[in-house]
Design an enzyme around this catalytic site. Structure first.
Site, mmCIF file in Angstrom:
data_model
loop_
_atom_site.group_PDB
_atom_site.id
_atom_site.type_symbol
_atom_site.label_atom_id
_atom_site.label_comp_id
_atom_site.label_asym_id
_atom_site.label_seq_id
_atom_site.Cartn_x
_atom_site.Cartn_y
_atom_site.Cartn_z
ATOM 1 C CG ASN A 21 -1.743 1.226 1.377
ATOM 2 O OD1 ASN A 21 -1.818 2.039 0.453
ATOM 3 N ND2 ASN A 21 -2.385 1.392 2.530
ATOM 4 C CE LYS A 65 -0.025 3.374 4.837
ATOM 5 N NZ LYS A 65 0.034 3.559 6.265
ATOM 6 C CG HIS A 123 -5.796 1.789 5.359
ATOM 7 N ND1 HIS A 123 -5.344 2.754 6.226
ATOM 8 C CD2 HIS A 123 -4.769 0.914 5.193
ATOM 9 C CE1 HIS A 123 -4.090 2.475 6.557
ATOM 10 N NE2 HIS A 123 -3.717 1.359 5.947
ATOM 11 C CD GLU A 177 -2.924 5.506 6.891
ATOM 12 O OE1 GLU A 177 -2.913 5.538 5.650
ATOM 13 O OE2 GLU A 177 -1.957 5.090 7.555
ATOM 14 C CD GLU A 211 -3.246 -2.699 7.599
ATOM 15 O OE1 GLU A 211 -2.110 -2.827 7.169
ATOM 16 O OE2 GLU A 211 -3.956 -1.713 7.337
ATOM 17 C CB SER A 229 5.506 -1.841 11.992
ATOM 18 O OG SER A 229 4.963 -0.572 12.286
HETATM 19 C C1 PEP Z 1 -0.711 0.268 6.568
HETATM 20 O O1 PEP Z 1 -0.979 1.439 6.807
HETATM 21 O O2 PEP Z 1 -1.533 -0.459 5.961
HETATM 22 C C2 PEP Z 1 0.583 -0.259 6.995
HETATM 23 C C3 PEP Z 1 0.678 -1.543 7.131
HETATM 24 O O3 PEP Z 1 1.587 0.644 7.193
HETATM 25 P P1 PEP Z 1 3.070 0.350 7.743
HETATM 26 O O4 PEP Z 1 3.543 -0.936 7.117
HETATM 27 O O5 PEP Z 1 3.871 1.510 7.322
HETATM 28 O O6 PEP Z 1 2.951 0.209 9.232
#
Ligand code: PEP
Length: 252
Positions: A9, A11, A96, A98, A166, A212
């Site tokens: 992703n 973003k 998501h 966000e 997540e 992460s």
């Molecule tokens: C995400 O926002 O879907 C995500 C997994 O971000 P990150 O890997 O940067 O934590």
């Protein structure tokens, strides 16, 4: 041979098409060499058509980061499922955290999931608790999120569904969730899906972990966490790290 699914992703990155092409090219080169790993990248809408040139055959699949549920009409700024389908998009990230933080409701998410399934695109439903408490309330929160987000989805439609777990506190953080807890949570999600749709449907729905993930922790999360793949944020726009992640996962 068990196939894994790795979804990147991007973003709202990167700022230029030139940089987007560079990141795409390195993901494409490595994914053409993998044997057991399916790779999807989800760039911003504005770059999709550049990467969906039908003349260029690649094993790298392209996903979108959102969709609207209506077919067409007066919906300024929105993108319809048919537009994505016509472009050759195979996956859509929906719900998501966000987007939820911007006000996306579970009612809206369930409409988007249904719209994607109706048109034959795989929705990647993102769920996850904001925080952990000591009484296990986060489990109820997760269950409610899953049930509400899928409330328009019938059993015969769920074969294309993917669920990405997540936990919000692990997104954009220093460390991922520990693999043993990832395992507990993936079992819990299967149980919730099984209660709604039945055992076989739950078992055949891929569960991904996101939050992460990087090339160092990816293998442990998949093997000890017993998930079918990963949803990767930051590491998916770091070409070196993403290539390394795909290589180590493909060796599993
Ligand atoms: C995400 O926002 O879907 C995500 C997994 O971000 P990150 O890997 O940067 O934590």
């Amino acid at each position: 041979m068990k196939r894994r699914l790795i979804i990147g992703n991007w973003k709202m990155n990167p700022a230029t098409l030139e940089e987007a092409r560079r990141i795409y090219q390195s993901a494409k080169n490595i994914s053409n060499k993998l044997n057991k790993t399916d790779v999807v990248i989800c760039p911003p809408f504005i770059y999709l058509s550049t990467f969906l040139n039908k003349k260029i055959q690649s094993s790298l699949k392209i996903g979108a980061q959102d969709v609207f549920f209506e077919e067409s009409g007066a919906f300024t700024g929105e993108i319809s499922p048919m537009m994505l389908k016509n472009l050759g998009v195979n996956y859509i990230i929906i719900g998501h955290s966000e987007k939820r933080a911007e006000g996306e409701t579970e009612e809206l998410i369930s409409k988007k999931i249904q719209a994607a399934l109706d048109i034959g695109i795989s929705p990647i439903l993102c769920v996850g608790e904001k925080e952990r408490d000591t009484h296990g309330n986060y489990l109820d929160i997760l269950k409610t999120q899953i049930k509400n987000s899928l409330n328009k989805v019938s059993k015969k439609h769920i074969s294309k569904l993917i669920v990405a777990y997540e936990p919000l506190w692990a997104i954009g953080a220093k460390d991922a969730m520990d693999p043993a807890t990832v395992h507990e949570m993936s079992l819990f999600i299967k149980k919730v899906l099984s209660d709604i749709y039945g055992h076989d449907e739950a078992l055949s729905t891929p569960i991904l972990y996101g939050g992460s993930v990087n090339f160092r922790n990816a293998v442990d999360i998949i093997t000890k966490g017993e998930v079918d793949g990963l949803l990767v944020g930051r590491e998916s726009i770091n070409s070196t790290g993403f290539v390394e992640l795909l290589k180590v996962v493909d060796l599993l």
